[in-house]
Structure formats: structure tokens, C-alpha cells
Motif scaffolding. Structure first.
Motif, short mmCIF file in Angstrom:
data_model
loop_
_atom_site.label_atom_id
_atom_site.label_comp_id
_atom_site.label_asym_id
_atom_site.label_seq_id
_atom_site.Cartn_x
_atom_site.Cartn_y
_atom_site.Cartn_z
N GLU A 86 0.84 -1.19 0.00
CA GLU A 86 0.00 0.00 0.00
C GLU A 86 0.88 1.24 0.00
OE1 GLU A 86 -3.23 -0.01 -0.31
OE2 GLU A 86 -3.41 -2.20 -0.23
N PRO A 87 0.48 2.30 -0.70
CA PRO A 87 1.30 3.51 -0.75
C PRO A 87 1.29 4.27 0.58
CG PRO A 87 -0.78 3.86 -1.88
CD PRO A 87 -0.74 2.41 -1.53
N LEU A 88 2.39 4.93 0.87
CA LEU A 88 2.46 5.82 2.02
C LEU A 88 1.76 7.12 1.67
CD1 LEU A 88 6.18 5.27 3.09
CD2 LEU A 88 4.14 4.17 4.03
N GLU A 89 1.04 7.68 2.63
CA GLU A 89 0.22 8.86 2.35
C GLU A 89 1.05 10.10 2.03
OE1 GLU A 89 -2.46 9.49 5.53
OE2 GLU A 89 -3.64 7.67 5.17
N ASP A 90 2.22 10.22 2.63
CA ASP A 90 2.98 11.46 2.48
C ASP A 90 4.02 11.40 1.36
OD1 ASP A 90 4.45 9.55 3.83
OD2 ASP A 90 5.56 11.00 5.02
N VAL A 91 3.99 10.36 0.54
CA VAL A 91 4.94 10.23 -0.57
C VAL A 91 4.17 10.31 -1.88
CG1 VAL A 91 6.72 8.79 -1.65
CG2 VAL A 91 6.44 8.78 0.85
N PRO A 92 4.54 11.24 -2.78
CA PRO A 92 3.76 11.40 -4.03
C PRO A 92 3.98 10.25 -5.01
CG PRO A 92 5.65 12.88 -4.02
CD PRO A 92 5.60 12.27 -2.66
N GLN B 123 11.29 21.28 -3.27
CA GLN B 123 10.49 22.51 -3.25
C GLN B 123 9.11 22.26 -2.63
OE1 GLN B 123 11.94 25.32 -3.84
NE2 GLN B 123 13.78 24.20 -4.45
N LEU B 124 8.52 21.12 -2.92
CA LEU B 124 7.23 20.79 -2.32
C LEU B 124 7.35 20.69 -0.80
CD1 LEU B 124 5.90 18.10 -4.83
CD2 LEU B 124 5.11 20.47 -4.62
N LYS B 125 8.43 20.07 -0.34
CA LYS B 125 8.64 19.95 1.10
C LYS B 125 8.93 21.31 1.72
CE LYS B 125 11.32 17.40 4.54
NZ LYS B 125 12.37 16.37 4.78
N LYS B 126 9.69 22.13 1.03
CA LYS B 126 10.05 23.46 1.55
C LYS B 126 8.81 24.30 1.79
CE LYS B 126 12.54 27.68 0.22
NZ LYS B 126 13.42 28.30 -0.80
N SER C 150 1.28 19.69 -0.41
CA SER C 150 1.00 18.28 -0.64
C SER C 150 0.37 18.08 -2.01
CB SER C 150 0.07 17.76 0.46
OG SER C 150 -0.27 16.42 0.23
N VAL C 151 0.92 17.15 -2.79
CA VAL C 151 0.37 16.83 -4.10
C VAL C 151 0.09 15.33 -4.16
CG1 VAL C 151 1.62 18.73 -5.20
CG2 VAL C 151 2.61 16.43 -5.22
N ASP C 152 -0.86 14.96 -5.02
CA ASP C 152 -1.23 13.56 -5.13
C ASP C 152 -0.34 12.81 -6.12
OD1 ASP C 152 -3.57 13.79 -3.43
OD2 ASP C 152 -4.41 14.99 -5.04
N ARG C 153 0.16 13.54 -7.12
CA ARG C 153 0.92 12.85 -8.17
C ARG C 153 1.88 13.83 -8.83
NH1 ARG C 153 -0.73 10.79 -13.67
NH2 ARG C 153 -2.83 11.59 -13.30
N ILE C 154 3.03 13.31 -9.25
CA ILE C 154 4.00 14.07 -10.04
C ILE C 154 4.17 13.36 -11.37
CG2 ILE C 154 6.37 14.92 -10.18
CD1 ILE C 154 6.51 14.82 -7.14
N TYR C 155 4.00 14.10 -12.45
CA TYR C 155 4.19 13.53 -13.79
C TYR C 155 5.42 14.16 -14.42
CZ TYR C 155 3.54 12.51 -18.74
OH TYR C 155 3.73 12.09 -20.04
N VAL C 156 6.33 13.32 -14.91
CA VAL C 156 7.53 13.81 -15.59
C VAL C 156 7.48 13.32 -17.04
CG1 VAL C 156 10.04 13.86 -15.61
CG2 VAL C 156 8.82 13.67 -13.44
N ALA C 157 7.40 14.26 -17.96
CA ALA C 157 7.33 13.92 -19.38
C ALA C 157 8.71 13.52 -19.90
CB ALA C 157 6.78 15.10 -20.18
N SER C 158 8.74 12.98 -21.10
CA SER C 158 10.00 12.54 -21.68
C SER C 158 10.97 13.70 -21.90
CB SER C 158 9.74 11.82 -23.01
OG SER C 158 9.04 12.67 -23.91
N ASN C 159 10.43 14.93 -22.08
CA ASN C 159 11.29 16.11 -22.23
C ASN C 159 11.59 16.78 -20.90
OD1 ASN C 159 8.80 17.16 -21.65
ND2 ASN C 159 8.75 18.62 -23.35
N TYR D 80 -0.40 17.05 -9.59
CA TYR D 80 -1.85 16.93 -9.47
C TYR D 80 -2.25 17.23 -8.03
CZ TYR D 80 -1.99 14.69 -14.06
OH TYR D 80 -1.89 14.43 -15.41
N ILE D 81 -3.17 18.18 -7.89
CA ILE D 81 -3.73 18.53 -6.59
C ILE D 81 -5.22 18.29 -6.67
CG2 ILE D 81 -4.05 20.34 -4.88
CD1 ILE D 81 -1.56 21.70 -5.95
#
Length: 340
Positions: A124-130, A163-166, A170-179, A185-186
Motif C-alpha cells: 500500500e502507498p504511504l500517504e505522504d509520498v507522491p 520545493q514541495l517539502k520546503k 502536498s500533491v497527489d501525483r507528479i508527472y515527468v514527461a520525456s522532455n 496533481y492537486i
């Protein structure tokens, strides 16, 4: 005769020493355990990892184990230090693993450190890790680096995570494109951050704006940092609780036939390339419904018109609240600002 007395005295001393040692042994026990540095586990959980048997609470036994025994492996903990602050007191300092996010593979969650190594896994995913998406890999081996084509991906992810921690965002997801463009996602809002230029400033502004995104679904364009404090445009998909896209398209057609399909807020949005009103339930026009609706449908359109007006104004609302730094105002306040 004298020679026989000496051994008896030595036996007596040894016997008394053994008694004293036994009393001391059984009287020494750890009564207080304090923990610092642990955010993922409670103090009691850390204690349960290190004290697994009753005898572990004996002062001498625990001291010998901590000095000469192997360190206990604790999930998500890099290392820990043990300090005996008294015969009955132990202080534990925990150093947790730094996690930048997790990816999923074969039904499990694998957590990445700052260098891109899969350092832990869980069902199961940890709540505080995106949750991190967009990475292309064929396999994962625990404690080895994630096999992605562009290793600069991990530098970008680390920068985003820091930067998010600073800014405590809190975000639900981070998407990194190929570029290496970044999106976060909030809730139901996708925030396009573009590349990591001016990322610190973008995240700082997103922290201020984020409260205004509650209740909306769409895409917020923050690819270009606005130094002039002009705000950012939220392109709406729909208002939460509205109908399907098919209903929205029907409503939009009805508005076009009337020839006056935009609310006051929509007019400004169309100049900025937004389509906030058109994707919402029931259309964007003040009449709201498509031609040929029955009386019951008209009543439904009246109800959705106010929703569409809110949608049309969200771009201005986000921008206004950011520029002036005020609390979120009423719809009337936003509309007056829009008309001005």
C-alpha cells in the motif's frame, strides 16, 4: 591450619560477589525510551523494532547488543544511533530515508531515493509520498537504480520534491514527461509547471493559489512564471458534480444557436484561450439549454447556469486572489472585479 582458612575466605568473598552481581543484574532494567527524528513511525513503533524480547530491556543486555550486535533493519530508516543516558534510560536518534516519490510495478509500490534507487517497497502507498508517473522502465530491482533512459529525470524529481517539502505543499501525483517537463496533481486539478526553470517561484505561488482550486477539475497553466503578478489561467474540465461531457456539448450547441453564448466571465476567458464554460454541464449561455428542451429541462438549465458562471470566473478568481493576497471572496465580489 592457616593455609586452609585462606581458601575459605576467598570462597566467601566470591560467593558474596556473585550475590551482589545477581542483585545488580536483576535490578538493572530500561524504564524510559525516548525517540527523535522519526516522522514515519511513532516512538512506540521504533521501540518495538529494537526491543523484541523481554530480556532486551535489561540494561547490560541491551548495551552489549547495541555495541557489538548488528543493527536492526527498519523499513524506511537509513540508520539510528543509541545513547544510554542512564542505567534505566535510552535515547534513540532516527535518520529516515529521503524519498522523492514512488512508482508502481507488478502490483507493488517501490520508493525512490534522491539518486533514483528503489530503496523500499510496500503493498500500500504511504500517504505522504507522491505517486510518480511518466517514467519508462522495464523492471525494478530493490536497492538498485531505476533503469530509465534519461538519468536527469532523478535530478528533476529531487528538485520538485525538495520545493514541495520546503513550501509544505502536498500533491497527489507528479508527472515527468520525456522532455522533463513537470506536472503535479492537486485533487482534480492538473498543474503544468513546464521545465524546472524558476521552479522555486512557481511552487511558492502554487502554494498561495492551491486553496482556490478546491472543488474544481481542470488544468492550471503555470508553465511560464508571471513576474508581473498577473495570475494564471485555470482551464476547466467540469465543475465537480456536473454531468457528462456529452451533456456539456449539447448545452454548448444550444448557446451558439442563440448567438450569445458567453457569460461576462467567459468573454475574457475566450481571449486567453480558455474554454472554462463550454465543458460544464448544461452549456455556457444565460439561456443555458439546447433548443428543443422541455419545461423540465429548462428548470435544470436554470440550476446549472449559476454553476457555469462560477466556472467562467475561476480564472479571474485565482488571479485576483493571488495578486491581492486576500481570502477567497464571494461570487459577487469576483464578478464586480471581472466587469471592471
Amino acid at each position: 591450619m592457616r593455609e586452609k582458612k585462606i581458601p575459605l575466605i576467598m570462597v566467601g568473598i566470591l560467593f558474596l560477589g556473585l550475590i551482589a552481581g545477581a542483585v545488580l543484574y536483576f535490578s538493572l532494567s530500561i524504564e524510559t525510551v525516548t525517540v527523535e527524528g522519526s516522522e514515519r513511525y511513532t516512538d512506540e513503533e521504533i521501540e518495538s523494532f529494537l526491543f523484541t524480547r523481554e530480556r532486551d530491556y535489561h540494561t547490560i543486555v541491551f548495551w552489549l547488543q547495541s555495541k557489538f550486535g548488528e543493527h536492526v533493519s527498519i523499513p524506511f530508516v537509513e540508520d539510528y544511533d543509541i545513547e544510554m543516558t542512564g542505567t534505566d534510560t535510552v535515547h534513540i536518534t532516527v535518520y529516515e530515508k529521503s524519498l522523492i516519490g514512488y512508482v508502481t510495478y507488478m502490483g507493488s509500490c517501490f520508493y525512490l531515493d534522491k539518486d533514483g534507487y528503489a530503496v523500499e517497497s510496500s503493498d500500500e502507498p504511504l500517504e505522504d509520498v507522491p505517486y510518480v508517473t511518466g517514467l519508462d522502465f522495464d523492471y525494478i530491482i530493490l536497492n538498485e537504480k531505476l533503469p530509465v533512459e534519461n538519468e536527469d529525470t532523478f535530478d528533476v524529481l529531487l528538485n520538485v520534491a525538495q520545493q514541495l517539502k520546503k513550501y509544505e505543499l502536498s500533491v497527489d501525483r507528479i508527472y515527468v514527461a520525456s522532455n522533463l517537463d513537470i506536472s503535479v496533481y492537486i485533487g482534480n486539478v492538473k498543474v503544468n509547471l513546464g521545465n524546472d526553470d524558476m521552479l522555486t517561484e512557481k511552487i511558492a505561488e502554487l502554494k498561495d493559489i492551491s486553496a482556490n482550486l478546491t472543488g474544481y477539475s481542470g488544468t492550471l497553466d503555470m508553465t511560464e512564471y508571471k513576474e508581473d503578478n498577473s495570475g494564471y489561467i485555470l482551464k476547466l474540465d467540469n465543475y465537480l458534480g456536473s454531468g457528462s461531457n456529452e451533456d456539456s456539448d449539447d448545452g454548448a450547441e444550444g448557446s451558439d444557436e442563440d448567438g450569445d453564448g458567453d457569460t461576462e466571465g467567459d468573454g475574457e476567458d475566450s481571449e486567453n484561450g480558455g474554454d472554462s464554460g463550454g465543458d460544464s454541464e448544461g452549456g455556457t449561455g444565460e439561456e443555458g439549454g439546447s433548443s428543443g428542451d422541455d419545461e423540465e429541462g429548462d428548470n435544470g438549465d436554470e440550476e446549472t447556469t449559476s454553476i457555469n458562471e462560477d466556472n467562467a470566473l475561476i480564472e479571474d478568481e485565482v488571479g485576483i486572489n493571488y495578486m491581492e493576497g486576500d481570502e477567497r471572496g464571494s461570487d459577487d465580489e469576483v464578478e464586480e472585479e471581472t466587469e471592471a
